[in-house]
Design an enzyme around this catalytic site. Structure first.
Site: not given
Ligand SMILES: NC(=O)c1ccc[n+]([C@@H]2O[C@H](COP(=O)([O-])OP(=O)(O)OC[C@H]3O[C@@H](n4cnc5c(N)ncnc54)[C@H](OP(=O)(O)O)[C@@H]3O)[C@@H](O)[C@H]2O)c1
Lengths: 343, 162
Positions: A215, A154, A13, A230, A130, A226, A322, A101
């Site tokens: 980050e 997606e 969350f 993908k 991912k 990252d 986002g 998470t």
């Protein structure tokens, strides 16, 4: 036509999980009208515990609780503490798991176990995560098949930029021969600023961190991990390859100097961190792209180009991350599962 | 017979006339000339498209003449005659060392270096070098692989065109 109820269990969350709660509370009536789908969230979990109500949680109350105390376990009446994801999945009544998470690229846990348990319990799964997909794609897809449940991801690839659905639906019937793209917004922001402002790498990274674009620990973004995750997911799911993160030849952007950026600019080139699946190889590396070409996207934007047999080159540009943007991709997966299950 | 050509000419007056006049004097008929001013090459040349009409002998003589003028023919009837590639080499090494690497690339067969642009960092220890090479279309990939090997051996980062 009767309205079909669809109950979600949301694990995680943070930015994405809260975005999902936001868009579902925003769009609840519209989804009933347009798709005959009455979507409810019956469980939400974070590290503190969970809020679980089989009749559906009050999403505004959940968001307010998280905002005020930082812990979903403080949700009035239905809050529970000291439960992990697997226990929440046992306690909740739900049809579809939304897994949001944090990404773990070492072993994909706890996400992978959460997803597999939901599938074995015959629940559909949507995820933005991912990690397990880049490590063990086949395990997850096979589990979905064996249990005859739907599995959509997606949001794990392009955030709000439609990648998987563009290829599977709009380009259905095409063979995808190669894929090249800028799949990480943080590095694109840093490289764009270095080109536009003539700044060095380190201060530009710092600025991006201050703006919340990078980050605190930028390692996975700037070293290309990252983007690598993908492109692995894309190659597996859209091109039929059987690959994982370790198959990617990887080079990040931390050794790109202002000098290099300026020298490239002199001839009308930009340096971008490009991920590609091409000629049987997976690569993430800084590459030169022509100013004015489809790859010359600025700021945090992402772009992907599919080279296909029938449609030649198809390029999609969009926002790669986002809270609401990523939730939009998750919502599109939820709707497509809901629609498929009503037919 | 008819040939469509794409050549690259320096952006100085009289360049095109110097090519076209002799061609007509051979008996070739030159038509549809298009300059791509917006599409300059890395070294500032302008792509020019035109069509040559004439007998087989006249056309052969024409092409040979153009090559003899040291003009780059990029395409003949849509077939690429050469391909240019731009890339960067970067590393924390002195300039002399990076020039060694450029020299190794220059020695590769079928690779012609058409420009080198060197940028030296403030501390003289960080160098960036931009290189434009020409290859024929069919050995482009091979050439890039060789260059990648050279860069890897010399511990330099190679940034290729997408
Ligand atoms: N943010 C984006 O724009 C974006 C875009 C595409 C994909 N994604 C992916 O989506 C996922 C979520 O991203 P995010 O930005 O929302 O991350 P985030 O803001 O860090 O939120 C992660 C959430 O997961 C919770 N959590 C951590 N460990 C947990 C566990 N073992 N069990 C249950 N909950 C746990 C955290 O709890 P606490 O709140 O108690 O700390 C937090 O609520 C990641 O995999 C990310 O890579 C994100």
């Amino acid at each position: 036509m009767t309205v079909k109820k669809m109950r979600l269990c949301v694990l995680g969350f943070g930015a994405v999980g809260q975005g999902v709660a936001n868009v579902i509370s925003m769009k609840h009536e519209e989804l009933i009208e347009r798709y005959n789908l009455d979507i409810q969230i019956t469980a939400i979990a974070d590290r503190s515990g969970a809020a679980i109500n089989p009749d559906g949680l009050d999403l505004q109350l959940a968001l307010d609780t998280k905002y005020e105390t930082g812990k979903i376990k403080d949700y009035p009446e239905f809050g529970v503490s000291d439960v992990d994801g697997l226990e929440v999945l046992d306690m909740a009544e739900y049809d579809c798991l939304v897994e949001a998470t944090p990404t773990n690229i070492d072993d994909g846990e706890p996400t992978q176990s959460n997803i597999l348990k939901a599938m074995n319990d015959k629940k559909d799964v949507v995820t933005s995560n991912k990690g397990p997909l880049a490590l063990n794609f086949k395990t997850l897809v096979d589990a979905a098949k064996d249990n005859d449940v739907k599995f959509r991801f997606e949001a794990s690839v392009g955030g709000a930029m439609p990648v998987i659905n563009t290829a599977r639906q709009s380009l259905a019937g095409n063979q995808i021969q190669s894929v090249q793209g800028i799949l990480n917004g943080t590095t694109n922001y840093i490289l764009s600023r270095m080109a536009n402002e003539g700044t060095e790498y380190e201060p530009t990274l710092k600025e991006a961190q201050e703006l919340g674009i990078a980050e605190t620990n930028p390692y996975q973004d700037v070293e290309g991990l990252d983007a690598a995750c993908k492109i692995v997911i894309i190659a597996n799911s859209l091109m039929g390859w059987d690959v994982s993160l370790k198959d990617v030849s990887l080079h990040g952007i931390s050794d790109i100097t202002s000098n290099a950026v300026q020298l490239a600019l002199k001839d009308g080139y930009l340096i971008k961190l490009v991920a590609e699946a091409k000629d049987g190889k997976l690569t993430v590396a800084p590459m030169l792209v022509k100013q004015g070409s489809p790859f010359a996207v600025n700021g945090t934007l992402n772009v992907i180009n599919f080279k296909t047999d029938l449609s030649d080159n198809v390029t999609v540009v969009g926002v790669g991350a986002g809270s609401i943007e990523t939730a939009s991709a998750i919502l599109s997966d939820i709707i497509s599962i809901g629609k498929a299950n009503t037919n | 017979m008819r040939l469509k050509l794409l050549i690259e000419l320096p952006d100085t007056p009289g360049q095109l006339v110097n090519i076209l006049q002799p061609l007509s004097s051979f008996g070739a008929n030159v038509s549809t000339i298009i300059h791509e001013h917006d599409n300059r090459t890395a070294d500032g040349k302008i792509p020019v498209h035109f069509t040559l009409d004439g007998s087989k002998e006249i056309l052969e003589k024409g092409v040979e003449f153009i090559r003899g003028q040291d003009v780059d023919i990029v395409e003949i009837d849509g077939i690429l005659q050469k391909e240019t590639q731009t890339f960067l080499l970067l590393g924390n090494i002195p300039t002399a060392d990076i020039m060694q690497t450029v020299h190794k690339i220059d020695e590769l067969e079928d690779v012609k270096i058409s420009s080198v642009d060197l940028n030296i960092g403030n501390n003289l220890q960080e160098s960036v070098c931009k290189i434009v090479i020409e290859t024929s279309e069919n050995n482009r990939l091979e050439a890039i692989n060789f260059i990648q090997d050279i860069a890897d051996n010399d511990n330099l980062v190679l940034i290729k065109e997408i």
